[in-house]
Design a protein around this motif. Sequence first.
Motif, mmCIF file in Angstrom:
data_model
loop_
_atom_site.group_PDB
_atom_site.id
_atom_site.type_symbol
_atom_site.label_atom_id
_atom_site.label_comp_id
_atom_site.label_asym_id
_atom_site.label_seq_id
_atom_site.Cartn_x
_atom_site.Cartn_y
_atom_site.Cartn_z
ATOM 1 N N ALA A 45 42.128 81.212 11.307
ATOM 2 C CA ALA A 45 41.837 80.311 12.426
ATOM 3 C C ALA A 45 40.349 80.331 12.762
ATOM 4 O O ALA A 45 39.735 79.277 12.986
ATOM 5 N N THR A 46 39.754 81.516 12.779
ATOM 6 C CA THR A 46 38.325 81.647 13.084
ATOM 7 C C THR A 46 37.477 80.998 11.997
ATOM 8 O O THR A 46 36.525 80.268 12.287
ATOM 9 N N THR A 47 37.821 81.261 10.749
ATOM 10 C CA THR A 47 37.072 80.684 9.629
ATOM 11 C C THR A 47 37.128 79.164 9.652
ATOM 12 O O THR A 47 36.102 78.481 9.498
ATOM 13 N N PHE A 48 38.318 78.618 9.849
ATOM 14 C CA PHE A 48 38.479 77.161 9.822
ATOM 15 C C PHE A 48 37.699 76.498 10.951
ATOM 16 O O PHE A 48 36.987 75.515 10.730
ATOM 17 N N THR A 49 37.836 77.017 12.171
ATOM 18 C CA THR A 49 37.203 76.355 13.321
ATOM 19 C C THR A 49 35.680 76.446 13.262
ATOM 20 O O THR A 49 34.987 75.459 13.560
ATOM 21 N N ILE A 50 35.147 77.592 12.863
ATOM 22 C CA ILE A 50 33.688 77.727 12.779
ATOM 23 C C ILE A 50 33.133 76.857 11.658
ATOM 24 O O ILE A 50 32.113 76.175 11.828
ATOM 25 N N THR A 51 33.799 76.852 10.516
ATOM 26 C CA THR A 51 33.346 76.019 9.398
ATOM 27 C C THR A 51 33.358 74.546 9.782
ATOM 28 O O THR A 51 32.397 73.810 9.513
ATOM 29 N N LEU A 52 34.429 74.107 10.425
ATOM 30 C CA LEU A 52 34.527 72.703 10.828
ATOM 31 C C LEU A 52 33.423 72.347 11.820
ATOM 32 O O LEU A 52 32.802 71.283 11.719
ATOM 33 N N ALA A 53 33.158 73.233 12.774
ATOM 34 C CA ALA A 53 32.119 72.965 13.771
ATOM 35 C C ALA A 53 30.731 72.924 13.131
ATOM 36 O O ALA A 53 29.890 72.086 13.499
ATOM 37 N N LEU A 54 30.485 73.794 12.178
ATOM 38 C CA LEU A 54 29.190 73.793 11.486
ATOM 39 C C LEU A 54 29.000 72.523 10.653
ATOM 40 O O LEU A 54 27.904 71.978 10.584
ATOM 41 N N LEU A 55 30.071 72.064 10.041
ATOM 42 C CA LEU A 55 29.972 70.885 9.173
ATOM 43 C C LEU A 55 29.841 69.595 9.960
ATOM 44 O O LEU A 55 29.071 68.706 9.590
ATOM 45 N N LEU A 56 30.591 69.458 11.035
ATOM 46 C CA LEU A 56 30.624 68.193 11.781
ATOM 47 C C LEU A 56 29.624 68.134 12.933
ATOM 48 O O LEU A 56 29.369 67.066 13.473
ATOM 49 N N ARG A 57 29.096 69.291 13.362
ATOM 50 C CA ARG A 57 28.041 69.342 14.374
ATOM 51 C C ARG A 57 28.441 68.658 15.682
ATOM 52 O O ARG A 57 27.662 67.893 16.254
ATOM 53 N N LYS A 58 29.622 68.940 16.161
ATOM 54 C CA LYS A 58 30.093 68.404 17.438
ATOM 55 C C LYS A 58 30.278 69.560 18.422
ATOM 56 O O LYS A 58 31.002 70.516 18.123
ATOM 57 N N TRP A 59 29.650 69.447 19.596
ATOM 58 C CA TRP A 59 29.719 70.552 20.555
ATOM 59 C C TRP A 59 31.150 70.822 20.998
ATOM 60 O O TRP A 59 31.540 71.972 21.213
ATOM 61 N N TRP A 60 31.950 69.750 21.099
ATOM 62 C CA TRP A 60 33.306 69.941 21.593
ATOM 63 C C TRP A 60 34.186 70.676 20.567
ATOM 64 O O TRP A 60 35.196 71.286 20.939
ATOM 65 N N LEU A 61 33.795 70.645 19.300
ATOM 66 C CA LEU A 61 34.542 71.410 18.297
ATOM 67 C C LEU A 61 34.356 72.916 18.511
ATOM 68 O O LEU A 61 35.275 73.697 18.262
ATOM 69 N N TRP A 62 33.166 73.308 18.965
ATOM 70 C CA TRP A 62 32.948 74.722 19.286
ATOM 71 C C TRP A 62 33.835 75.145 20.450
ATOM 72 O O TRP A 62 34.436 76.224 20.435
ATOM 73 N N LEU A 63 33.936 74.278 21.447
ATOM 74 C CA LEU A 63 34.766 74.594 22.616
ATOM 75 C C LEU A 63 36.242 74.642 22.229
ATOM 76 O O LEU A 63 36.955 75.598 22.566
ATOM 77 N N ALA A 64 36.706 73.606 21.530
ATOM 78 C CA ALA A 64 38.110 73.576 21.104
ATOM 79 C C ALA A 64 38.422 74.729 20.165
ATOM 80 O O ALA A 64 39.498 75.340 20.242
ATOM 81 N N GLY A 65 37.480 75.060 19.284
ATOM 82 C CA GLY A 65 37.687 76.160 18.359
ATOM 83 C C GLY A 65 37.798 77.492 19.080
ATOM 84 O O GLY A 65 38.640 78.338 18.724
ATOM 85 N N ALA A 66 36.961 77.697 20.105
ATOM 86 C CA ALA A 66 37.021 78.944 20.874
ATOM 87 C C ALA A 66 38.371 79.085 21.567
ATOM 88 O O ALA A 66 38.976 80.167 21.580
ATOM 89 N N VAL A 67 38.860 77.982 22.138
ATOM 90 C CA VAL A 67 40.160 78.004 22.813
ATOM 91 C C VAL A 67 41.264 78.345 21.813
ATOM 92 O O VAL A 67 42.148 79.176 22.086
ATOM 93 N N TRP A 68 41.208 77.714 20.633
ATOM 94 C CA TRP A 68 42.249 77.943 19.620
ATOM 95 C C TRP A 68 42.248 79.380 19.115
ATOM 96 O O TRP A 68 43.303 80.002 18.974
ATOM 97 N N VAL A 69 41.068 79.938 18.865
ATOM 98 C CA VAL A 69 40.979 81.304 18.342
ATOM 99 C C VAL A 69 41.454 82.312 19.390
ATOM 100 O O VAL A 69 42.213 83.247 19.064
ATOM 101 N N ILE A 70 41.028 82.146 20.631
ATOM 102 C CA ILE A 70 41.473 83.058 21.693
ATOM 103 C C ILE A 70 42.983 82.948 21.888
ATOM 104 O O ILE A 70 43.678 83.961 22.064
#
Length: 239
Positions: A153-178
């Motif tokens: 889950a951590t790998t997928f969300t961080i990779t997706l956020a780095l590739l797409l460069r959307k701030w909300w992906l970092w927020l959504a990814g943090a919520v999903w990982v926690i």
Amino acid sequence: MSPADEEVPEAPSEAPLTDPDARRNVALTTGVAATVAFVIWRVVVALNGHEPLPMDMWWQDLMVSLRSDVWLVLAWIPAIGGGTVAMIVILIVSVLLFLWRKRKWDAVNMASAIILVVAIGAPMAAVIARERPEGSLAESVDTSFPSGHTAVATTFTITLALLLRKWWLWLAGAVWVIWMMWSRTYLSAHWLSDVFAGFFEGVAVATIVWCAIEALRDRRAKRHLADPSRPGELPESVR
């Protein structure tokens, strides 16, 4: 002085296409720090004989005491959504979407990161064979350290956020990982130290793989630009 003689300031030149991403130093530093944290965490658990740490016991008792039907439903959502079958489907879909959008390097990045994090975590968990908390509701095999669900889950969300460069992906990814980390402990599938290990593993793999792929893209782009027989815009294969 006539207008024609006035010095006209030069327009700023465009940055070369091969300039390193400004985020790369931060990502690499984060990846190295996460790797060190994972190694230290692994040593701490090993020195304790792979038995649960005091914080593991405290957290596990707290989770059991707070169990209810509503919380169990919420806990099963990431457990199922981040399970093996679901993540295989999500990985295939995301890679196909990147390929459809002609983002070959991003597809390679995502696939490489997920495959690597599983290749590291699964054998390690099998070898360590740390016993799960008693009465696990989600798992039965003793492959507790590190948490594979959390790592993927951590790998997928961080990779997706780095590739797409959307701030909300970092927020959504943090919520999903926690949410995932809490879910694995609430269902007694992992100790708290297991999910922290999975988190460190995921951060390390996602950031280091991204940096490596970006560096490879830069190298290919520089070779293309330096070749006089290949003038013009960079082809998709080196973008």
